[in-house]
Design a protein around this motif. Structure first.
Motif, PDB file in Angstrom:
ATOM      1  N   LYS A  90       5.929   0.248   4.777  1.00  0.00           N
ATOM      2  CA  LYS A  90       5.010  -0.221   3.746  1.00  0.00           C
ATOM      3  C   LYS A  90       5.054  -1.734   3.616  1.00  0.00           C
ATOM      4  O   LYS A  90       4.047  -2.410   3.753  1.00  0.00           O
ATOM      5  CB  LYS A  90       5.375   0.410   2.402  1.00  0.00           C
TER       6      LYS A  90
ATOM      7  N   HIS B  33       4.241  -3.619   8.056  1.00  0.00           N
ATOM      8  CA  HIS B  33       3.632  -3.991   6.788  1.00  0.00           C
ATOM      9  C   HIS B  33       2.254  -3.353   6.692  1.00  0.00           C
ATOM     10  O   HIS B  33       1.461  -3.451   7.612  1.00  0.00           O
ATOM     11  CB  HIS B  33       3.504  -5.501   6.679  1.00  0.00           C
ATOM     12  N   VAL B  34       2.015  -2.713   5.579  1.00  0.00           N
ATOM     13  CA  VAL B  34       0.701  -2.141   5.342  1.00  0.00           C
ATOM     14  C   VAL B  34       0.117  -2.869   4.148  1.00  0.00           C
ATOM     15  O   VAL B  34       0.754  -2.931   3.095  1.00  0.00           O
ATOM     16  CB  VAL B  34       0.798  -0.631   5.067  1.00  0.00           C
ATOM     17  N   THR B  35      -1.071  -3.440   4.342  1.00  0.00           N
ATOM     18  CA  THR B  35      -1.641  -4.226   3.257  1.00  0.00           C
ATOM     19  C   THR B  35      -2.125  -3.304   2.146  1.00  0.00           C
ATOM     20  O   THR B  35      -2.302  -2.107   2.327  1.00  0.00           O
ATOM     21  CB  THR B  35      -2.808  -5.091   3.753  1.00  0.00           C
ATOM     22  N   SER B  40      -6.373  -0.913   3.423  1.00  0.00           N
ATOM     23  CA  SER B  40      -5.019  -1.008   3.945  1.00  0.00           C
ATOM     24  C   SER B  40      -5.043  -1.053   5.467  1.00  0.00           C
ATOM     25  O   SER B  40      -5.669  -0.238   6.125  1.00  0.00           O
ATOM     26  CB  SER B  40      -4.172   0.150   3.450  1.00  0.00           C
ATOM     27  N   GLN B  41      -4.407  -2.074   5.968  1.00  0.00           N
ATOM     28  CA  GLN B  41      -4.354  -2.270   7.409  1.00  0.00           C
ATOM     29  C   GLN B  41      -2.904  -2.280   7.829  1.00  0.00           C
ATOM     30  O   GLN B  41      -2.070  -2.885   7.169  1.00  0.00           O
ATOM     31  CB  GLN B  41      -4.954  -3.635   7.775  1.00  0.00           C
ATOM     32  N   ARG B  42      -2.636  -1.657   8.924  1.00  0.00           N
ATOM     33  CA  ARG B  42      -1.275  -1.714   9.423  1.00  0.00           C
ATOM     34  C   ARG B  42      -1.158  -2.877  10.406  1.00  0.00           C
ATOM     35  O   ARG B  42      -2.139  -3.283  11.006  1.00  0.00           O
ATOM     36  CB  ARG B  42      -0.942  -0.444  10.186  1.00  0.00           C
TER      37      ARG B  42
ATOM     38  N   HIS C 114      -0.143  10.188   3.327  1.00  0.00           N
ATOM     39  CA  HIS C 114      -0.749   8.945   3.795  1.00  0.00           C
ATOM     40  C   HIS C 114      -2.188   9.157   4.239  1.00  0.00           C
ATOM     41  O   HIS C 114      -2.772   8.313   4.904  1.00  0.00           O
ATOM     42  CB  HIS C 114       0.074   8.357   4.932  1.00  0.00           C
TER      43      HIS C 114
END
Lengths: 262, 124, 364
Positions: A90, B33-35, B40-42, C114
């Motif tokens: 995350k 990191h995922v925005t 949400s972008q990885r 998810h």
């Protein structure tokens, strides 16, 4: 060479000669300065390229060790943790910060890695099995990534320096092979033009003074002849002498006019 | 040419395009990191034998051109091979594109875009 | 007495498993494997045991492909066994698969949380944990639907019902969910082998109780060790310990209070085996070598290694007993270890780390 370079379009005057001389001086100073800068950068550049070469080899080894620690994890866990890891990511714990380093006026960014405290996405991964291996693997990979970041800094510095050195060298070459010869050419041209003018002037003066001498000689001869004639005439007709003297004065008056013109 | 501060001060993440093992390992190191949603972008892409080259290409463009928060892009060398042209033509200093070895494909310095330039500069 | 009627229903299965056992790799095979230079050589060495399954692999396959094919063989053999068994033996074999189901469900929960397309995840599910209604779970788009379908469609409903609500799935870390399920599963399995009329008082109860107790203790110890330095609180941690085993109840209580490796070593010191393990890895002396595998190449074995070793020894001993489906369980564990071993060896060869190649557990 001079043909290819040409010269600047200026009037060949003494003022522009002064300008050109200043310009030449400036160009020469700039040339030595840039040359020195280029040498400093090149030195740095060589250093960096050598370090990149080393770092890339090192990276090969480090990544292999890291990959091996992942193999240990899969041995201990006995299964695939990839998907779970991908999904639980995350917040980046491992980040980089860019700093600047000044090398001969070129700002080179360097990356510095740091870990964001309090972010731990995988704390519980492998809770039942293999957690210790996962922990170890994380540390190994973190070290590997540090090496990678170091390498990335070097590589960025390499790319920027490469570009900067090219630009500087282009400038050095431009000054050396274009600006300086062209300015020199211009100075030469102005000088030769001015010389030419000088010579013309001298010739003209010589011509003029020659003509003057000739005129003076002719006038002298005339006067002489007139005097002779007058003497002869006086000998024959003494009453005509008065009139002759008036004419002679007129001729002198004309000569004076000419003098004023010169 | 010296990059102005604005172009890199926001760059704080690493991105990775790699096979499953490489990505897993690097994520373990904590680079993932995922925005924030909604977009949400990885910052990672897992490539396997089924992944289309166009998808890799898209991810590469995304990481190198569109996203402004990536400082370093790590890409497995054998995957870089598949989009070699893009990698070779990308010469901007930011983000730094780094070719890394993978478990099944040991590192080959001959193929590395940057190393190729290094070698060329030394006239080898 | 117990053997009198066993062969009527379970004799064939037991016979088959004993046959399978003979195809497990021996120490000789392993030493041949460690001499290999390439994965192709490994493939060649494995040909007698795994012939058909490896033949379709490309030259120099990746280690994960290799492991995948070996697992395929295990799965197909197990499927044959489960198809041949009836009655309580069949039930026993089903219990064995529940552990894998838990992993699969945990995977689907992760995917659903998810909002990934869970259909893609079906490929990643462990084939042993596959049950017919598994694809149905993919229909669920949110966690509540998933929770309800799990309750309706899966054999795991009982493990969910009492200890987890659908909010828990949303809020708790997936690892906690997984370990809670696993705890319930172990307890249920333990209960099953102890109380089922076909098994109580038979060798099955004997050996399985022992094995499951060991498994329970191992999990408790691992969870404790791995929770140090994480956000897992002691109360939560305690809930994850299976409520049986040699450590239960005093040891578990001490484990739940342990704050460092010494605490764990103290908690388990009542059981001679575990104490010996901790002494061996030196955890009780300062705890410097946590997870020692690889700490010192070759010589230092980690706790995890020692647990595996112990598990293998127990599994090996199971074959000295007759008239019990526990041999299937033991065979499965041995086979899994074998796959891990071969993967390890292949990995060492592929990555040129020959000095660590001996770090596997050879049983026979």
């Amino acid at each position: 060479m001079s043909g290819a370079v040409g010269r600047e379009a200026v009037f060949p005057t003494r003022q522009s000669l002064g300008l050109m001389k200043n310009k030449l001086k400036g160009a020469e100073i700039g040339h030595t300065l840039l040359k020195r800068k280029s040498e400093a950068l090149t030195k740095r550049f060589r250093d960096i390229t050598r370090r990149i070469d080393e770092a890339k080899q090192k990276m090969g080894r480090v990544m292999q060790i890291a990959a091996f620690s992942l193999a240990e994890v899969s041995y201990a866990v006995g299964g695939d943790i990839g998907y779970q890891i991908q999904e639980s990511a995350k917040q980046a714990r491992f980040r980089v910060r860019a700093k600047q380093e000044n090398v001969s006026g070129v700002l080179l960014p360097t990356f510095e890695s740091y870990t964001q405290d309090g972010v731990n996405d995988f704390g519980l991964t492998g809770l039942g099995k293999g957690g210790q291996q996962i922990q170890r693997c994380r540390e190994t990979y973190a070290r590997a990534v540090e090496t990678l970041v170091e390498l990335a800094s070097l590589q960025t510095a390499f790319l920027i320096l490469d570009e900067v050195i090219k630009v500087v060298n282009r400038r050095v070459n431009a000054i050396e092979h274009v600006i300086i010869p062209r300015t020199e050419n211009t100075i030469k041209y102005i000088n030769s033009e001015l010389d030419e003018l000088d010579r013309e002037e001298f010739y003209r003066l010589k011509k003029v003074s020659g003509k003057k001498q000739r005129d003076v000689a002719a006038a002298d001869a005339e006067i002489l002849a007139a005097r002779q004639k007058a003497a002869e005439e006086q000998a024959a007709h003494p009453e005509a002498v008065e009139k002759e003297e008036k004419e002679t004065k007129d001729v002198l008056g004309e000569d004076e006019d000419n003098d004023v013109i010169f | 040419m010296a990059a102005s501060a604005a172009t890199y001060k926001d760059r704080q993440f690493l991105a990775v395009i790699g096979d499953e093992d490489s990505v897993t390992g690097l994520l373990l190191a904590g680079i993932g990191h995922v925005t924030e949603p909604p977009e949400s972008q990885r910052n990672f892409l897992v490539v396997d034998s089924k992944t289309e080259t166009s998808e890799i290409e898209r991810a590469f463009q995304n990481f190198t051109q569109e996203r402004k928060d990536i400082a370093v892009l790590l890409i497995n060398q054998h995957i870089a091979e598949r989009i070699r042209h893009s990698v070779d033509t990308f010469t901007d200093p930011f983000p730094a594109v780094l070719e890394i070895p993978s478990k099944d494909h040991p590192y080959d310095p001959e193929k590395d875009s940057v190393l190729k330039r290094v070698r060329r500069l030394f006239g080898e | 007495m117990e053997g009198l009627f066993f062969n009527i229903n379970g004799g064939y299965v037991e016979g088959i498993v004993r046959g399978y056992r003979n195809s497990l790799l021996s120490g000789q095979n392993y030493s041949n494997l460690t001499q290999c230079e390439t994965i192709d050589d490994v493939k060649l060495q494995l040909a007698p045991s795994y012939g058909d399954f490896l033949s379709s692999l490309p030259p120099n396959p990746s280690t994960s492909d290799l492991a995948g094919r070996m697992t395929d063989k295990l799965v197909s053999e197990f499927k044959y066994l489960i198809a041949q068994s009836t009655g309580s033996t069949a039930k026993f074999l089903e219990y064995m698969t529940y552990g894998y189901m838990i992993d699969n469900i945990a995977l689907l929960i992760t995917g659903t949380l998810h909002e990934r397309d869970t259909r893609e995840l079906l490929e990643r599910c462990h084939p042993l944990g596959w049950f017919e209604t598994l694809p149905v779970l993919c229909v669920a788009t949110n966690i509540e639907e998933l929770y309800n379908s799990v309750l309706i469609e899966t054999p795991l409903a009982a493990y969910f019902k009492e200890s987890l609500s659908h909010q828990d799935l949303d809020e708790l870390n997936i690892e906690i969910v997984r370990n809670t399920l696993y705890k319930n599963y172990l307890e249920d399995f333990y209960n099953f082998v102890n109380t089922h009329p076909d098994f109580s008082g038979t060798p099955t109860q004997d050996v399985m109780a022992q094995i499951l107790q060991f498994e329970a203790d191992r999990r408790a110890i691992n969870i404790t060790l791995n929770s140090f330095g994480t956000e897992l609180s002691k109360q939560e941690r305690r809930k994850l310990y299976p409520e049986f085993g040699q450590l239960y109840p005093e040891g578990s209580l001490m484990l739940s209070r342990a704050e460092d490796v010494e605490g764990v070593a103290l908690a388990v010191s009542a059981v001679a085996d575990y104490k010996a393990f901790f002494d061996a890895v030196g955890l009780s002396q300062g705890g410097g070598g946590l997870g020692g595998m690889g700490g010192g190449p070759g010589d230092g074995k980690s706790l995890e290694d020692l647990f595996y070793q112990k598990e293998m020894d127990m599994s090996k001993l199971v074959f000295t007993r007759q008239f019990t489906p526990a041999v299937v369980y033991a065979w499965m564990k041995l086979k899994e270890q074998e796959i891990r071993n071969v993967t390890w060896i292949a990995e060492c060869i592929a990555q040129n780390q020959k000095d660590r190649i001996g770090n596997f557990i050879s049983v026979f």
